[in-house]
Design a protein around this motif. Structure first.
Motif, PDB file in Angstrom:
ATOM      1  N   GLY A  23      63.616  21.514  32.012  1.00 39.27           N
ATOM      2  CA  GLY A  23      63.834  20.098  31.749  1.00 39.27           C
ATOM      3  C   GLY A  23      62.529  19.342  31.934  1.00 39.27           C
ATOM      4  N   TYR A  24      62.262  18.332  31.068  1.00 37.92           N
ATOM      5  CA  TYR A  24      60.948  17.707  31.094  1.00 37.92           C
ATOM      6  C   TYR A  24      60.986  16.303  30.481  1.00 37.92           C
ATOM      7  CZ  TYR A  24      61.463  19.864  26.502  1.00 37.92           C
ATOM      8  OH  TYR A  24      61.971  20.263  25.294  1.00 37.92           O
ATOM      9  N   LYS A  25      59.956  15.544  30.810  1.00 40.52           N
ATOM     10  CA  LYS A  25      59.759  14.221  30.224  1.00 40.52           C
ATOM     11  C   LYS A  25      58.858  14.347  28.996  1.00 40.52           C
ATOM     12  CE  LYS A  25      57.946  12.463  33.906  1.00 40.52           C
ATOM     13  NZ  LYS A  25      57.337  11.462  34.840  1.00 40.52           N
ATOM     14  N   GLY A  26      59.102  13.530  27.981  1.00 37.32           N
ATOM     15  CA  GLY A  26      58.248  13.569  26.799  1.00 37.32           C
ATOM     16  C   GLY A  26      59.026  13.279  25.539  1.00 37.32           C
ATOM     17  N   GLY A  36      55.418  10.830  38.563  1.00 38.51           N
ATOM     18  CA  GLY A  36      54.469  11.572  37.755  1.00 38.51           C
ATOM     19  C   GLY A  36      53.781  12.713  38.474  1.00 38.51           C
ATOM     20  N   VAL A  37      54.271  13.062  39.667  1.00 40.79           N
ATOM     21  CA  VAL A  37      53.728  14.220  40.383  1.00 40.79           C
ATOM     22  C   VAL A  37      54.011  15.493  39.599  1.00 40.79           C
ATOM     23  CG1 VAL A  37      53.858  15.575  42.525  1.00 40.79           C
ATOM     24  CG2 VAL A  37      53.953  13.075  42.613  1.00 40.79           C
ATOM     25  N   ILE A  38      55.154  15.525  38.939  1.00 40.70           N
ATOM     26  CA  ILE A  38      55.531  16.634  38.058  1.00 40.70           C
ATOM     27  C   ILE A  38      56.005  16.057  36.722  1.00 40.70           C
ATOM     28  CG2 ILE A  38      56.137  18.268  39.884  1.00 40.70           C
ATOM     29  CD1 ILE A  38      59.077  17.492  39.483  1.00 40.70           C
ATOM     30  N   ASP A  39      55.960  16.904  35.693  1.00 36.66           N
ATOM     31  CA  ASP A  39      56.464  16.523  34.370  1.00 36.66           C
ATOM     32  C   ASP A  39      57.805  17.175  34.080  1.00 36.66           C
ATOM     33  OD1 ASP A  39      53.868  15.337  33.784  1.00 36.66           O
ATOM     34  OD2 ASP A  39      53.157  17.396  33.414  1.00 36.66           O
ATOM     35  N   GLU A  84      51.704  24.295  27.701  1.00 36.57           N
ATOM     36  CA  GLU A  84      50.333  24.300  28.192  1.00 36.57           C
ATOM     37  C   GLU A  84      50.030  23.023  28.977  1.00 36.57           C
ATOM     38  OE1 GLU A  84      46.503  25.890  28.650  1.00 36.57           O
ATOM     39  OE2 GLU A  84      48.036  26.823  27.385  1.00 36.57           O
ATOM     40  N   GLY A  85      49.611  23.179  30.236  1.00 36.99           N
ATOM     41  CA  GLY A  85      49.246  22.045  31.074  1.00 36.99           C
ATOM     42  C   GLY A  85      50.407  21.294  31.695  1.00 36.99           C
ATOM     43  N   LEU A  86      51.635  21.682  31.404  1.00 41.98           N
ATOM     44  CA  LEU A  86      52.812  20.989  31.934  1.00 41.98           C
ATOM     45  C   LEU A  86      52.921  21.203  33.440  1.00 41.98           C
ATOM     46  CD1 LEU A  86      55.282  19.441  30.576  1.00 41.98           C
ATOM     47  CD2 LEU A  86      56.560  21.571  30.930  1.00 41.98           C
ATOM     48  N   LYS A  87      53.106  20.124  34.187  1.00 36.23           N
ATOM     49  CA  LYS A  87      53.278  20.225  35.641  1.00 36.23           C
ATOM     50  C   LYS A  87      54.762  20.495  35.926  1.00 36.23           C
ATOM     51  CE  LYS A  87      51.410  16.181  36.124  1.00 36.23           C
ATOM     52  NZ  LYS A  87      50.898  14.905  36.684  1.00 36.23           N
ATOM     53  N   VAL A  88      55.064  21.751  36.241  1.00 36.34           N
ATOM     54  CA  VAL A  88      56.453  22.191  36.392  1.00 36.34           C
ATOM     55  C   VAL A  88      56.787  22.403  37.864  1.00 36.34           C
ATOM     56  CG1 VAL A  88      58.173  23.912  35.729  1.00 36.34           C
ATOM     57  CG2 VAL A  88      56.291  23.379  34.176  1.00 36.34           C
ATOM     58  N   ARG A  89      57.828  21.751  38.331  1.00 33.56           N
ATOM     59  CA  ARG A  89      58.283  22.005  39.698  1.00 33.56           C
ATOM     60  C   ARG A  89      58.896  23.395  39.776  1.00 33.56           C
ATOM     61  NH1 ARG A  89      63.102  24.083  41.987  1.00 33.56           N
ATOM     62  NH2 ARG A  89      62.819  23.850  44.221  1.00 33.56           N
ATOM     63  N   VAL A  90      58.455  24.176  40.760  1.00 31.46           N
ATOM     64  CA  VAL A  90      59.013  25.496  41.002  1.00 31.46           C
ATOM     65  C   VAL A  90      59.274  25.658  42.494  1.00 31.46           C
ATOM     66  CG1 VAL A  90      57.815  26.553  39.039  1.00 31.46           C
ATOM     67  CG2 VAL A  90      56.757  26.599  41.318  1.00 31.46           C
ATOM     68  N   GLN A  91      60.054  26.663  42.842  1.00 25.53           N
ATOM     69  CA  GLN A  91      60.174  27.046  44.243  1.00 25.53           C
ATOM     70  C   GLN A  91      58.886  27.757  44.656  1.00 25.53           C
ATOM     71  OE1 GLN A  91      63.795  29.189  45.090  1.00 25.53           O
ATOM     72  NE2 GLN A  91      65.043  27.751  43.927  1.00 25.53           N
ATOM     73  N   ASP A  96      63.825  13.808  29.688  1.00 26.66           N
ATOM     74  CA  ASP A  96      64.224  13.452  28.324  1.00 26.66           C
ATOM     75  C   ASP A  96      64.844  14.613  27.572  1.00 26.66           C
ATOM     76  OD1 ASP A  96      63.041  10.746  28.426  1.00 26.66           O
ATOM     77  OD2 ASP A  96      61.132  11.821  28.492  1.00 26.66           O
ATOM     78  N   HIS A  97      64.424  15.818  27.927  1.00 26.97           N
ATOM     79  CA  HIS A  97      64.878  17.025  27.213  1.00 26.97           C
ATOM     80  C   HIS A  97      65.134  18.156  28.204  1.00 26.97           C
ATOM     81  CE1 HIS A  97      63.380  15.371  23.329  1.00 26.97           C
ATOM     82  NE2 HIS A  97      62.362  14.932  24.056  1.00 26.97           N
ATOM     83  N   ILE A  98      66.021  19.055  27.815  1.00 28.80           N
ATOM     84  CA  ILE A  98      66.168  20.344  28.491  1.00 28.80           C
ATOM     85  C   ILE A  98      66.192  21.422  27.413  1.00 28.80           C
ATOM     86  CG2 ILE A  98      67.642  21.844  29.885  1.00 28.80           C
ATOM     87  CD1 ILE A  98      68.626  19.396  31.377  1.00 28.80           C
ATOM     88  N   THR A  99      65.260  22.354  27.508  1.00 28.52           N
ATOM     89  CA  THR A  99      65.234  23.489  26.590  1.00 28.52           C
ATOM     90  C   THR A  99      65.840  24.691  27.292  1.00 28.52           C
ATOM     91  OG1 THR A  99      63.254  22.695  25.448  1.00 28.52           O
ATOM     92  CG2 THR A  99      63.762  25.034  25.238  1.00 28.52           C
ATOM     93  N   MET A 100      66.824  25.299  26.645  1.00 25.26           N
ATOM     94  CA  MET A 100      67.546  26.421  27.244  1.00 25.26           C
ATOM     95  C   MET A 100      66.721  27.700  27.092  1.00 25.26           C
ATOM     96  SD  MET A 100      69.887  24.406  28.118  1.00 25.26           S
ATOM     97  CE  MET A 100      71.518  24.972  28.578  1.00 25.26           C
TER      98      MET A 100
END
Length: 333
Positions: A152-155, A204-207, A166-173, A226-230
């Motif tokens: 899931g991401y903003k954009g 904006g700490v993560i995207d 590429e370059g996306l700030k993704v929250r992970v464990q 804004d979106h979730i890609t499965m």
């Protein structure tokens, strides 16, 4: 400060266990690092009801949700020291004490609940992974499902190919299996607790984040993307861990009923898994979030991009024999 708190909790738990033994009542403290609305929280509540129904006053169950006792970062140490008796983190979290666990969550490997259960029960795989956990005072007593992990991401534009990340700030464990998986597609993984994700997205700490549909909905974090890609890049599951000393010292008659309650909760979890994640995805789409499904070519591109993680956190950690078993169970090459 955290270490001192854990030591105090461990001492309290030891005293409580001793008192419980004298009164023939077992004290059971369970810690859920997530909310009580998602599949894991519901499974914990189902387990609590089963334990109380089966054991009555032979057991005193304390259920702590939403990381109020231990969060994602501190729960392993809390379990080891006896501050809690049962936890259920995502499998990869255990790699902080036994790195070989990462092999169970390799991207595009074990992609169904049935394959996961078979792999965790496989003698060759267990022999490679479980002793390392046992030596750390952890006993794995059940396997619960969470669901497919989705991005899931903003954009404005949907992310459909690995190059789009590429370059996306993704929250992970904060575990290597999650970090390395997203580094493989050129993203910038950021290790934070899921409870912090909504604020991190707003600031904006993560995207982006990558959790299951039931987690997106249960935490209401879908409201901040804004979106979730499965992508379904990993099938997320929980290893239910017990404090080994507490587990081994439990009276046999009580342990029999605890194991039966765990089996019932696991069966309930397996039955509800697909239903809850499916309805969550439908709900999120109905709330106006763009939900995107990959075609075969797009999915193959993600799998190929993430496949190098197999060597680093698979073959190099558990060896070729275990990897051959994992591939055989998964039906992949």
């Amino acid at each position: 400060m955290l270490t001192q708190t854990l030591k105090t909790l461990a001492l309290t738990a030891t005293v409580a266990l001793a008192a419980g033994t004298a009164s023939a009542q077992v004290q059971m403290v369970m810690s859920n690092d997530n909310n009580n609305k998602g599949l894991k929280g519901q499974t914990f509540d189902y387990l609590t009801a089963q334990l109380e129904e089966r054991l009555g006053d032979k057991i005193n169950v304390e259920m702590h949700h939403s990381g109020t006792l231990f969060d994602q970062q501190s729960q392993i140490q809390g379990l080891q020291l006896g501050g809690t008796h049962i936890i259920s983190p995502t499998a990869g979290i255990y790699s902080t004490v036994e790195p070989k666990v990462a092999a169970l969550q390799l991207p595009f490997m074990l992609n169904t609940p049935e394959k996961i259960q078979e792999a965790v029960a496989d003698p060759t795989i267990r022999e490679a992974i479980m002793p390392g956990l046992n030596n750390q005072n952890i006993e794995i007593v059940a396997v619960w499902m969470n669901g497919p992990r989705d991005l899931g991401y903003k954009g404005q534009n949907p992310i459909l190919l690995p190059g789009d990340a590429e370059g996306l700030k993704v929250r992970v464990q904060s575990a290597p299996i999650f970090v390395k998986t997203w580094e493989a597609v050129g993203a910038n993984p950021v290790g934070i607790n899921w409870s912090e994700a909504p604020t991190a997205l707003q600031q904006g700490v993560i995207d982006a984040g990558e959790v299951t549909p039931n987690s997106w909905r249960g935490s209401s974090t879908y409201q901040f993307v804004d979106h979730i890609t499965m992508t379904d890049h990993q099938y997320s599951f929980y290893l239910v861990g017990a404090n080994k000393q507490w587990w081994d010292e439990m009276p046999d008659d009580v342990k029999t009923e605890v194991q039966a309650a765990l089996a019932d909760a696991t069966e309930w979890n397996m039955a509800k898994n697909t239903e809850i994640n499916g309805s969550a995805a439908e709900y999120i789409a109905g709330e106006g979030v763009g939900v995107h499904y990959l075609n075969d070519e797009q999915r193959a591109a993600w799998a190929e991009a993430m496949k190098p993680v197999w060597a680093e956190l698979g073959n190099e950690l558990v060896g070729d024999e275990v990897m051959d078993r994992l591939k055989s169970i998964a039906g992949v090459n």
